[in-house]
Design an enzyme around this catalytic site. Structure first.
Site, PDB file in Angstrom:
ATOM      1  N   LYS A  34       0.860  -1.200   0.000  1.00 37.98           N
ATOM      2  CA  LYS A  34       0.000   0.000   0.000  1.00 37.98           C
ATOM      3  C   LYS A  34       0.887   1.237   0.000  1.00 37.98           C
ATOM      4  CE  LYS A  34      -3.569   2.312   2.732  1.00 37.98           C
ATOM      5  NZ  LYS A  34      -4.436   2.266   3.922  1.00 37.98           N
ATOM      6  N   GLU A  69      10.858  -4.687   4.054  1.00 37.17           N
ATOM      7  CA  GLU A  69      11.033  -6.075   3.629  1.00 37.17           C
ATOM      8  C   GLU A  69      10.608  -6.272   2.173  1.00 37.17           C
ATOM      9  OE1 GLU A  69       9.564  -6.258   8.006  1.00 37.17           O
ATOM     10  OE2 GLU A  69       9.403  -4.932   6.262  1.00 37.17           O
ATOM     11  N   GLY A 122      -4.691  -2.147   5.117  1.00 40.27           N
ATOM     12  CA  GLY A 122      -3.940  -3.297   4.604  1.00 40.27           C
ATOM     13  C   GLY A 122      -4.573  -4.619   4.975  1.00 40.27           C
ATOM     14  N   ARG A 123      -4.962  -4.762   6.237  1.00 40.86           N
ATOM     15  CA  ARG A 123      -5.489  -6.050   6.701  1.00 40.86           C
ATOM     16  C   ARG A 123      -6.920  -6.277   6.247  1.00 40.86           C
ATOM     17  NH1 ARG A 123      -4.266  -2.576  10.666  1.00 40.86           N
ATOM     18  NH2 ARG A 123      -5.999  -1.678  11.885  1.00 40.86           N
ATOM     19  N   GLU A 142      -3.999  -6.571  15.105  1.00 41.58           N
ATOM     20  CA  GLU A 142      -3.522  -5.270  14.630  1.00 41.58           C
ATOM     21  C   GLU A 142      -4.656  -4.240  14.689  1.00 41.58           C
ATOM     22  OE1 GLU A 142      -0.187  -4.561  11.407  1.00 41.58           O
ATOM     23  OE2 GLU A 142      -2.133  -4.210  10.439  1.00 41.58           O
ATOM     24  N   HIS A 160      -3.409 -32.966  18.260  1.00 44.69           N
ATOM     25  CA  HIS A 160      -2.195 -33.726  18.605  1.00 44.69           C
ATOM     26  C   HIS A 160      -1.069 -32.775  18.957  1.00 44.69           C
ATOM     27  CE1 HIS A 160      -4.534 -37.033  17.064  1.00 44.69           C
ATOM     28  NE2 HIS A 160      -4.820 -36.254  16.030  1.00 44.69           N
ATOM     29  N   LYS A 219      10.127  -0.150  13.563  1.00 42.61           N
ATOM     30  CA  LYS A 219      10.650   0.108  12.205  1.00 42.61           C
ATOM     31  C   LYS A 219      11.719   1.215  12.269  1.00 42.61           C
ATOM     32  CE  LYS A 219       6.235  -0.995   9.865  1.00 42.61           C
ATOM     33  NZ  LYS A 219       5.129  -0.465   9.008  1.00 42.61           N
TER      34      LYS A 219
HETATM   35  O1  F6P Z   1       3.651  -2.762   9.623  1.00 37.75           O
HETATM   36  C1  F6P Z   1       2.349  -3.094   9.572  1.00 37.75           C
HETATM   37  C2  F6P Z   1       1.759  -2.838   8.215  1.00 37.75           C
HETATM   38  O2  F6P Z   1       1.659  -1.499   7.956  1.00 37.75           O
HETATM   39  C3  F6P Z   1       0.417  -3.535   8.049  1.00 37.75           C
HETATM   40  O3  F6P Z   1      -0.644  -2.785   8.558  1.00 37.75           O
HETATM   41  C4  F6P Z   1       0.362  -3.724   6.561  1.00 37.75           C
HETATM   42  O4  F6P Z   1      -0.587  -4.680   6.193  1.00 37.75           O
HETATM   43  C5  F6P Z   1       1.790  -4.173   6.280  1.00 37.75           C
HETATM   44  O5  F6P Z   1       2.589  -3.441   7.214  1.00 37.75           O
HETATM   45  C6  F6P Z   1       2.283  -3.965   4.897  1.00 37.75           C
HETATM   46  O6  F6P Z   1       2.189  -2.622   4.538  1.00 37.75           O
HETATM   47  P1  F6P Z   1       2.296  -2.199   2.987  1.00 37.75           P
HETATM   48  O7  F6P Z   1       1.176  -2.846   2.266  1.00 37.75           O
HETATM   49  O8  F6P Z   1       2.235  -0.702   3.002  1.00 37.75           O
HETATM   50  O9  F6P Z   1       3.631  -2.693   2.485  1.00 37.75           O
END
Ligand code: F6P
Length: 462
Positions: free
Chosen positions: A189, A195, A238-239, A324, A355, A451
Site C-alpha cells: 500500500k 522487507e 492493509g489487513r 492489529e 495432537h 521500524k
Molecule cells: O507494519 C504493519 C503494516 O503497515 C500492516 O498494517 C500492513 O498490512 C503491512 O505493514 C504492509 O504494509 P504495505 O502494504 O504498506 O507494504
C-alpha cells in the site's frame, strides 16, 4: 456516536453483576436443564450457521450484551462504516473495504480496477507467457492473498508468495523458476515497506524483468519501474485489502471467476450485517461472545480452529486482522483504557491441533474460548470437531473440568463464495468489538517504533 468508555455504560455494570451469577454454573447443567438450547443459541447467515450454544451465556447475557451494543451506538457506527464515513479518525480516512465488493454499486475506480485485474488475470492464465507468479508483500499485502491462493488454487498457474526479508523465503518462491518466465507482483500500500522493497530489489538482482505493482503510492511504483500498476486506496486498510488488487496474485491462482464469487460472498455478509438485528446478526454475536469472554469471564486468549487443511492459513490471517485492529490500550479519545481489549488470537488446523495443544485446551489452567470451523468436507473431521467442542463444554469426571466455551461455524462447503463470507464475518466481528471497546480498529500506530529503531540500527546508530 458514543465515544465514552464502555465501563460508563449501564449495561456494562449490569454485565459485571451478571457475570457473578455465572460463577459455579457449568455448561453440562445448562444443557441438561434446557433441551432446546442447541437450537436456540444458533444464528444463520448466507451459507453458514453459527452455533454458540457452548458459550457460557444465557438469554439474559445476550440481552445485556445487546443493550451494551445499543448503548455503544452500534447501528450508527455500522452505517458510518458501510457508508464510507471517515471513522478511521486518527488517519482521517474511511475504512471502506465493503466498497471493494459492492458489485455494480462500487465506486468507478474499483470497478475499473477489477476489470483490469480480470483482463490481466485472464491473459496470464491463458497466454502462459509467465510460468510463475510471485507475490512480494507482507502483512495485509501477503496474508489474505496467500490464504485465498492456498485454499482455492486450481493448479493452472504456479503462484508463490514471499513476505520475509530472510532470503530463504524468496529462495523458496524462486525454486526452479527462471527470470524470463516469472512475473513479480510487488504489493505494498505504501510502497515503502522495508522487507517488500528489499525483496523487490533482490528479485531485480536475480535478473527479473517483469514487475507489476499494487499500491496507493503510484509515483513510487513508477520510479521502481513497474510495467503495470494496479491502484489501491488510502480508504482501504492493509489487513482489510484482500478484496482489492492486493488479491491479484491470488486471483491468478484461483481464476478471476472464483475471485468474483469471493467478493460476492463477502457482499452477502455485508448485507446480513447491515440488516440483521443483533440477536440474529452473526458477526455481532461473534463479537459480543468475545467481549463477554474477555471482559466478564476473564479469558485472555482466543483460539481459531479450522477443521480444514485448506484453511490452515486462516489463524495467521486472523491474527493480523484481530490483533492489529484491536490490540490497543488507548481509546478513541487518546485515553488509556481501564479494561481488557483484544485477546491473543492463535490457532491451527484441526485435527492436527488435537495432537499438539489441545491438552492445554482441555486440562490447562487457562480457559481458552475457541472458534471451531466445520466445512463439511469429511466425516472424521466433523466427528472430531464435535467431540472436541463437547468435551471442552461438558468435560468428564476423570480429570476434564469442561465448562470451556466454544462456538462452531458450519459452512456448507469450502468454495470461493463461502471463504468470502467467512472472512467478511470476522472483519465485521472485529469492527463491532472495536466499537464495544471504544477503539479505532483501523490504524496501527504500534508498528512504527520498531521500524524506526531497526532503520537506526541498520544505519549504524544505536
Ligand atoms: O507494519 C504493519 C503494516 O503497515 C500492516 O498494517 C500492513 O498490512 C503491512 O505493514 C504492509 O504494509 P504495505 O502494504 O504498506 O507494504
Amino acid at each position: 456516536m458514543n465515544l465514552t468508555p464502555p465501563t460508563e455504560c449501564a449495561a456494562w455494570t449490569r454485565l459485571l453483576h451478571h457475570a457473578e451469577s455465572w460463577r459455579g454454573v457449568h455448561l453440562k447443567d445448562i444443557f441438561s436443564n434446557d433441551v432446546a438450547r442447541s437450537t436456540q443459541f444458533v444464528a444463520e447467515a448466507p451459507g453458514l450457521r453459527y452455533d454458540y450454544s457452548r458459550q457460557r451465556m444465557g438469554a439474559m447475557t445476550l440481552r445485556l450484551l445487546a443493550n451494551l451494543a445499543a448503548e455503544r451506538g452500534l447501528p450508527e457506527w455500522r452505517d458510518a462504516l458501510l457508508g464510507g464515513k471517515p471513522i478511521n479518525t486518527s488517519e482521517s480516512r474511511a475504512a471502506w473495504h465493503t466498497a471493494l465488493r459492492a458489485g455494480d454499486g462500487a465506486p468507478a475506480e474499483v470497478r475499473e480496477t477489477l476489470a483490469r485485474m480480470q483482463q490481466l488475470c485472464g491473459e496470464i492464465r491463458t497466454k502462459k507467457q509467465f510460468r510463475r507468479v510471485v507475490n512480494l508483500g507482507t502483512g495485509g499485502s501477503d496474508l489474505g492473498p496467500r490464504l485465498l491462493a492456498d485454499a482455492l488454487a486450481d493448479g493452472a498457474l504456479d503462484v508463490r508468495f514471499a513476505a520475509n526479508v530472510d532470503p530463504h523465503d524468496l529462495g523458496r518462491a524462486l525454486e526452479g523458476a527462471d527470470p524470463a518466465s516469472t512475473l513479480f507482483v510487488v504489493v505494498s500500500k505504501t510502497f515503502t515497506t522495508q522487507e517488500t522493497m528489499a525483496n523487490a530489489a533482490a528479485a531485480k538482482a536475480w535478473g527479473a524483468k517483469a514487475f507489476y505493482a499494487v499500491t496507493s503510492n503510484v509515483e513510487e511504483a513508477k520510479r521502481f519501474g513497474a510495467a503495470e500498476i494496479l491502484p489501491m486506496w488510502d480508504w482501504v486498510g492493509g489487513r482489510f485489502s484482500v478484496w482489492s488488487a492486493v488479491g491479484f496474485a491470488a486471483a491468478c491462482a484461483i481464476g478471476f471467476e472464483k475471485f468474483g464469487a469471493f467478493l460476492a460472498g463477502a457482499r452477502e455478509i455485508d448485507l446480513h450485517f447491515a440488516q440483521a438485528t443483533v440477536e440474529k446478526n452473526v458477526p455481532a454475536l461473534m463479537a459480543l461472545a468475545g467481549v463477554w469472554n474477555a471482559n466478564f469471564l476473564g479469558c485472555a486468549t482466543h483460539a481459531v480452529l479450522p477443521y480444514s487443511n485448506a484453511l490452515r492459513l486462516l489463524p495467521a490471517y486472523l491474527q493480523q486482522l484481530e490483533m492489529e485492529s484491536n490490540g490497543k490500550r488507548v481509546d478513541r479519545n487518546g485515553r488509556e483504557v481501564g479494561y481488557a481489549t483484544c485477546p491473543v488470537v492463535w490457532g491451527a488446523e484441526g485435527t492436527n491441533s488435537q495432537h499438539s495443544f489441545h491438552q492445554l485446551l482441555h486440562q490447562g489452567t487457562q480457559v481458552v474460548p475457541s472458534d471451531f470451523i466445520d466445512i463439511a468436507s469429511n466425516a472424521i473431521l466433523s466427528a472430531n470437531l464435535r467431540a472436541q467442542a463437547d468435551a471442552l463444554a461438558f468435560g468428564s469426571p476423570d480429570g476434564y473440568p469442561g465448562n470451556r466455551p466454544s462456538s462452531i461455524l458450519y459452512l456448507e462447503k469450502l468454495d470461493a463464495r463461502n471463504l468470502g463470507r467467512l472472512l467478511a464475518l470476522y472483519e465485521h466481528k472485529v469492527f463491532v468489538q472495536g466499537i464495544m471497546w471504544n477503539l479505532n480498529s483501523f490504524d496501527q500506530p504500534g508498528v512504527e517504533l520498531g521500524k524506526v529503531m531497526a532503520k537506526k540500527i541498520l544505519s549504524g546508530g544505536k
